[in-house]
Design an enzyme around this catalytic site. Structure first.
Site, PDB file in Angstrom:
ATOM      1  N   GLU A   1      -0.922  -4.441  -0.423  1.00 36.98           N
ATOM      2  CA  GLU A   1      -1.694  -3.203  -0.349  1.00 36.98           C
ATOM      3  C   GLU A   1      -3.136  -3.450   0.084  1.00 36.98           C
ATOM      4  O   GLU A   1      -3.716  -2.654   0.806  1.00 36.98           O
ATOM      5  CB  GLU A   1      -1.652  -2.453  -1.687  1.00 36.98           C
ATOM      6  CG  GLU A   1      -0.324  -1.770  -1.961  1.00 36.98           C
ATOM      7  CD  GLU A   1       0.080  -0.787  -0.861  1.00 36.98           C
ATOM      8  OE1 GLU A   1      -0.793  -0.209  -0.197  1.00 36.98           O
ATOM      9  OE2 GLU A   1       1.303  -0.609  -0.651  1.00 36.98           O
TER      10      GLU A   1
ATOM     11  N   TYR B   1      -6.635   4.890  -3.892  1.00 41.44           N
ATOM     12  CA  TYR B   1      -5.393   4.659  -3.164  1.00 41.44           C
ATOM     13  C   TYR B   1      -4.698   3.396  -3.654  1.00 41.44           C
ATOM     14  O   TYR B   1      -3.523   3.424  -4.021  1.00 41.44           O
ATOM     15  CB  TYR B   1      -5.634   4.556  -1.640  1.00 41.44           C
ATOM     16  CG  TYR B   1      -4.410   4.002  -0.966  1.00 41.44           C
ATOM     17  CD1 TYR B   1      -3.309   4.813  -0.756  1.00 41.44           C
ATOM     18  CD2 TYR B   1      -4.318   2.652  -0.631  1.00 41.44           C
ATOM     19  CE1 TYR B   1      -2.139   4.294  -0.214  1.00 41.44           C
ATOM     20  CE2 TYR B   1      -3.155   2.124  -0.098  1.00 41.44           C
ATOM     21  CZ  TYR B   1      -2.074   2.952   0.118  1.00 41.44           C
ATOM     22  OH  TYR B   1      -0.922   2.432   0.618  1.00 41.44           O
TER      23      TYR B   1
ATOM     24  N   ASP C   1      -3.260   7.794   1.456  1.00 41.82           N
ATOM     25  CA  ASP C   1      -4.035   7.096   2.483  1.00 41.82           C
ATOM     26  C   ASP C   1      -4.035   7.952   3.748  1.00 41.82           C
ATOM     27  O   ASP C   1      -3.575   9.102   3.729  1.00 41.82           O
ATOM     28  CB  ASP C   1      -3.455   5.688   2.729  1.00 41.82           C
ATOM     29  CG  ASP C   1      -2.089   5.746   3.404  1.00 41.82           C
ATOM     30  OD1 ASP C   1      -1.515   6.853   3.518  1.00 41.82           O
ATOM     31  OD2 ASP C   1      -1.599   4.684   3.822  1.00 41.82           O
TER      32      ASP C   1
END
Ligand code: SF4
Length: 360
Positions: free
Chosen positions: A43, A126, A144
């Site tokens: 991520e 996020y 996102d």
């Protein structure tokens, strides 16, 4: 629409999206794993970066730093070297800092509590939602740029996606849609939809699994969404860099750890002032930045590079050390190194663009 119909429609949406995702998702090295550290690596890398670029970096990173402990113990320079070329280096520095905290304060276990995880360096809304939902099935909707685009089209949202003030509205829509039984899979499905079907240009609406729910598609206005605020033109800066030779060594300097390209190594450089030639600017920066005087200055090459908010046109010169002792004004370290050792240091992309010219 009544509350019940809305709720039924959302359930149907979730069911169709998840079925599609489970059947059509791309095989990626961070999928189908439950190691929170590795999910976190992916991520961090995926922020602002395309999947196809991330795959190789991810594989090298987890091979070199297989767990949070080994990342925490590694020198920052090693982390930056593996990150080299992926850009947005603050991500790597923050991730490294966060790994140290996880080891020191949480016994090497990635926290599963939102407010604790969210406080770690580099973790925003996020990434907290994405990592915790995927790793721990925690009920947080990740939003996102890809997901915002999907939401904007599904609901024909009149809120521009590149305006920070509208983040709450997108988050609210995502929260309403989130599948609480499988939040991690749902978030990944939304991301996958945005990346492979509901693409920025030419979304493939005819094969989109959720097109019956999509207001923009039903009005054939999918090309009009998402809305964006007009961006100002990206400025272009004219810069110089000087490669200084002393015998068979050259001088490299390290940028401060915070800020753009923090911690990376480069040649003394700066922006050309008005009324100054590139060569004059190069000599001036060598004096100002490393306190050296040089001679035999020769033009080497020109490279261009684009950052997020500006572009540079960089003229590179070679020269010979003449006199003086290195005193730094700006950089935090300097080293005389052999050309063949340059690859041991994390270098900015712009520098890589002319390395071949240098190593002739
Ligand atoms: Fe995106 Fe088209 Fe699917 Fe709507 S129908 S979500 S615009 S791909």
């Amino acid at each position: 629409m009544s509350e019940q119909l809305i709720s039924e429609s959302r359930n149907k949406f979730r069911e169709i999206l998840l079925t599609w995702f489970k059947k059509h998702k791309r095989e990626l090295p961070w999928r189908g794993i439950d190691d929170p550290y590795r999910i976190w690596v992916s991520e961090v890398m995926l922020q602002q970066t395309q999947v196809k670029k991330v795959v190789g970096y991810y594989e090298r990173f987890v091979k070199r730093f297989p767990d949070v402990q080994q990342l925490a113990e590694a020198p920052l320079q090693d982390v930056l070297k593996v990150w080299e070329g992926l850009g947005y280096y603050a991500r790597a520095r923050n991730f490294h800092k966060a790994a140290k905290i996880v080891v020191k304060d949480f016994g090497g276990v990635v926290p599963n509590e939102y407010s604790t995880f969210r406080q770690l360096p580099g973790v925003g809304d996020y990434s907290a939602a994405a990592v915790l939902s995927i790793a721990y099935n925690a009920p947080f909707a990740a939003v996102d740029g890809n997901i915002k685009r999907v939401l904007a089209r599904l609901f024909m949202m009149e809120t521009p996606i590149n305006d920070g003030r509208t983040a709450k509205q997108f988050q609210q829509k995502a929260d309403e849609l989130l599948d609480l039984d499988e939040p991690g899979v749902f978030n990944q499905a939304m991301m996958e939809l945005g990346a492979t079907v509901c693409r920025p240009q030419s979304p493939t609406c005819l094969v989109c699994p959720v097109n019956v729910f999509c207001q923009a598609f039903r009005s054939t206005r999918q090309d009009e969404y998402p809305l964006r605020l007009k961006k100002e033109k990206v400025p272009e800066h004219y810069m110089v860099a000087g490669v200084i030779y002393k015998g068979n060594e050259i001088l490299i300097v390290q940028r401060p750890l915070d800020g753009l390209l923090g911690g990376l190594w480069e040649f003394p450089n700066g922006r050309i002032a008005e009324g100054e030639t590139a060569e004059q600017a190069c000599i001036r920066y060598i004096t100002e930045v490393v306190n050296l005087s040089v001679n035999n200055i020769k033009y080497l090459t020109r490279v261009r590079h684009a950052f997020t908010h500006f572009k540079i046109v960089l003229d590179v010169f070679e020269c010979n050390y003449h006199s003086g002792e290195v005193k730094l004004n700006g950089p935090i370290d300097a080293k005389w190194v052999k050309l063949t050792s340059l690859h041991d240091f994390p270098l900015p992309r712009a520098t890589h663009k002319f390395l071949e010219t240098l190593i002739h």
